[in-house]
Design a protein around this motif. Structure first.
Motif, PDB file in Angstrom:
ATOM      1  N   ILE A  84       0.593  -1.275   0.170  1.00 38.80           N
ATOM      2  CA  ILE A  84       0.025  -0.018  -0.135  1.00 38.80           C
ATOM      3  C   ILE A  84       1.079   1.179   0.123  1.00 38.80           C
ATOM      4  O   ILE A  84       0.458   2.247  -0.605  1.00 38.80           O
ATOM      5  N   THR A 101      -1.560  -5.513  -0.619  1.00 36.72           N
ATOM      6  CA  THR A 101      -2.798  -5.137  -1.132  1.00 36.72           C
ATOM      7  C   THR A 101      -3.028  -6.291  -2.132  1.00 36.72           C
ATOM      8  O   THR A 101      -2.118  -6.922  -2.482  1.00 36.72           O
ATOM      9  N   MET A 131      -1.506  -2.285  -6.305  1.00 36.03           N
ATOM     10  CA  MET A 131      -1.637  -0.790  -6.363  1.00 36.03           C
ATOM     11  C   MET A 131      -1.232  -0.162  -7.766  1.00 36.03           C
ATOM     12  O   MET A 131      -1.390   1.115  -7.991  1.00 36.03           O
ATOM     13  N   ALA A 143      -7.452   3.857  -4.913  1.00 31.96           N
ATOM     14  CA  ALA A 143      -8.219   2.736  -3.883  1.00 31.96           C
ATOM     15  C   ALA A 143      -8.804   3.645  -2.796  1.00 31.96           C
ATOM     16  O   ALA A 143      -8.972   4.982  -2.802  1.00 31.96           O
ATOM     17  N   ARG A 159     -10.277  -1.394  -3.990  1.00 39.59           N
ATOM     18  CA  ARG A 159      -9.579  -0.994  -5.110  1.00 39.59           C
ATOM     19  C   ARG A 159     -10.714  -0.217  -5.972  1.00 39.59           C
ATOM     20  O   ARG A 159     -11.614  -1.050  -6.330  1.00 39.59           O
ATOM     21  N   SER A 216      -8.644   1.630 -12.238  1.00 37.97           N
ATOM     22  CA  SER A 216      -7.346   1.365 -12.662  1.00 37.97           C
ATOM     23  C   SER A 216      -7.028   2.501 -13.861  1.00 37.97           C
ATOM     24  O   SER A 216      -7.640   2.610 -14.838  1.00 37.97           O
ATOM     25  N   THR A 273      -7.093   7.381  -2.591  1.00 35.00           N
ATOM     26  CA  THR A 273      -5.794   7.010  -2.308  1.00 35.00           C
ATOM     27  C   THR A 273      -4.888   6.183  -3.358  1.00 35.00           C
ATOM     28  O   THR A 273      -5.483   5.352  -4.023  1.00 35.00           O
ATOM     29  N   PHE A 274      -3.866   6.621  -3.508  1.00 36.58           N
ATOM     30  CA  PHE A 274      -2.775   5.854  -4.340  1.00 36.58           C
ATOM     31  C   PHE A 274      -1.433   5.859  -4.284  1.00 36.58           C
ATOM     32  O   PHE A 274      -1.004   6.957  -3.544  1.00 36.58           O
ATOM     33  N   ARG A 275      -0.629   5.317  -4.924  1.00 39.51           N
ATOM     34  CA  ARG A 275       0.686   5.430  -4.639  1.00 39.51           C
ATOM     35  C   ARG A 275       1.345   6.107  -5.788  1.00 39.51           C
ATOM     36  O   ARG A 275       0.997   6.152  -7.089  1.00 39.51           O
TER      37      ARG A 275
END
Ligand code: AMP
Ligand code: GLY
Length: 423
Positions: A222, A231, A234, A340, A383, A386, A414-416
């Motif tokens: 995450i 997860t 991601m 997410a 999730r 995409s 939320t995202f990386r």
């Protein structure tokens, strides 16, 4: 041709998107789809998505092919169930039999298979209930970190990597004595830790011939820099920059070919995808795990690169003519950044209004946990979306995905920010 898609994540959204581009006349149906998949296929909503229900739909809708996205129906034997019934036995199923699905459904089975066919993987031993003392003693003989794996499916949570010997012994008790993952931890695989970089290899197998699809890399944790909880995934990229011809040849010779040979020799009834989770340790590939399906979030980039008609590919998988088909892939770089819900992969809320989905020009959006109500789209899972983009250079593709993400909003988004950081 009528095709039923099982599963409702972004992987299945990508399947449906790609099938819709076919030149063949196809009618697509999906069970309990997300908001995106519901636009591109005929949705079938049901409270009880069991095998009987699937069978009834296959008969009623005259389904020619069932494309199974997730592993659980395969592990539970959906292929065997449909093949057993005279009314559905002629329907093509993309996905292996229960026996074949053990490659994913039982880690102990997969390790034994790899040993038997000489496929490089971490050294291991398996222990059953009642063997706690031997198991703990074995831990004392190996080096940390300790890798403990529940044998059965555990929603991606069944692998524990522990530095401390005492903690590892305690966790072993949790698994073997207290049934941390229920029946799935009746057997535990203890294996050597492999230090390297992971990648995902996808093979399509028709029972006789196989084709290798593009490699991809996914980002499971995450947190940025691969920290925090695991997860479902991601983000992902394809192609994988460090994967050169030499390494690909090694993978094909030492891993893919013996895997295919093994499946044939064991007489597994297997038509479908084989997803080999690999780790590259000083330019030597090892198998971390087998999955009997495509990966999510990798499918979103892999299928985006595919130039062939996906219906042709699945049809030739059914007809065992994959050897007659040349696969073509876009050589540009494809990136997927997952949006997410806040709190995922732990507790999160659903039902948040998603804005900004119109007028997306730089990326393709594949829906996962989304639902539509009164013409609005709301979050409906961990999730949510995409965001896939492409460019000659990976960093430009990522820039497009992040630009698109700036336009989309929902409470808790939320995202990386570092997908591709290690490449
Ligand atoms: P799996 O469910 O088998 O994919 O395992 C989940 C994750 O645990 C993998 O993606 C790896 O990051 C890690 N892992 C599993 N087995 C090993 C191993 N033997 N050595 C190092 N990492 C591992
Ligand atoms: N991307 C990992 C998985 O689908 O299991």
């Amino acid at each position: 041709m009528n095709i039923l898609i099982i599963g409702s994540g972004a992987r299945e959204s990508a399947f449906i998107w790609k099938l819709n581009q076919s030149k063949k006349t196809v009618k697509l149906f999906s069970i309990n789809p997300n908001a995106g998949a519901a636009e591109l296929s005929t949705p079938i909503y049901t409270e009880k998505e069991d095998f009987e229900f699937i069978k009834s739909q296959v008969i009623e809708l005259k389904i020619d092919m069932v494309l199974v996205g997730p592993e659980i129906p395969l592990i539970n034997g959906v292929q065997d169930f449909l093949k057993r019934d005279p009314l559905t036995k002629k329907t093509s199923i993309i996905g292996p039999s229960k026996e074949g699905a053990k490659l994913e459904g039982s880690k102990d089975f997969a390790k034994k298979f790899m040993s038997k066919y000489n496929i490089p993987t971490a050294k291991y031993r398996s222990f059953r209930r009642g063997q706690i003392e031997v198991a703990q003693h074995y831990l004392e003989t190996i080096k940390p970190p300790y890798v403990l794996k529940a044998d059965g499916p555990a929603a991606g949570k069944g692998v524990l990597i522990i530095d401390d010997l005492n903690e590892a012994k305690i966790q072993l008790e949790e698994l073997l004595i207290f049934g941390k993952f229920g029946e799935s931890s009746n057997t535990v695989v203890v294996e050597e830790f492999l230090d390297g970089i992971e990648m995902s290899c996808f093979v399509l197998f028709d029972g006789k011939n196989y084709k290798v699809l593009p490699y991809a890399k996914d980002y499971k944790r995450i947190g940025e820099n691969d920290t925090g909880l695991n997860t479902g995934g991601m983000g992902s990229v394809s192609p994988v920059p460090f994967l050169d011809k030499k390494l690909k040849k090694k993978i094909e010779d030492k891993i893919i070919k013996p895997t295919i040979e093994g499946i044939k020799k064991e007489n597994m009834d297997y038509k479908g995808f084989i997803f080999i989770g690999l780790i590259n340790v000083k330019n030597e590939p090892y198998v971390i795990e087998y999955n009997v399906r495509m990966g999510d979030p990798e499918t979103q980039v892999v299928l985006s690169r595919l130039k062939n008609d996906f219906v042709d590919i699945l049809t030739s998988c059914e007809n065992q003519t994959l050897d007659k088909l040349d696969f073509h892939f876009d050589m540009k770089s494809y990136t997927n950044v997952v949006l997410a819900s806040g709190g995922y992969p732990e507790k999160y809320e659903k039902g948040k209004l998603i804005t900004g989905l119109d007028n997306i020009t730089e990326s393709i959006i594949f829906h996962a946990g989304t639902t539509k109500k009164d013409n609005n789209i709301y979050t409906n899972g961990g999730r949510v979306l995409s965001v896939v983009s492409s460019a000659t250079k990976m960093k430009d593709a990522l820039k497009k995905s992040y630009n698109t993400i700036n336009k989309i909003d929902f409470l808790g988004k939320t995202f990386r920010k570092d997908i591709g950081f290690d490449l």
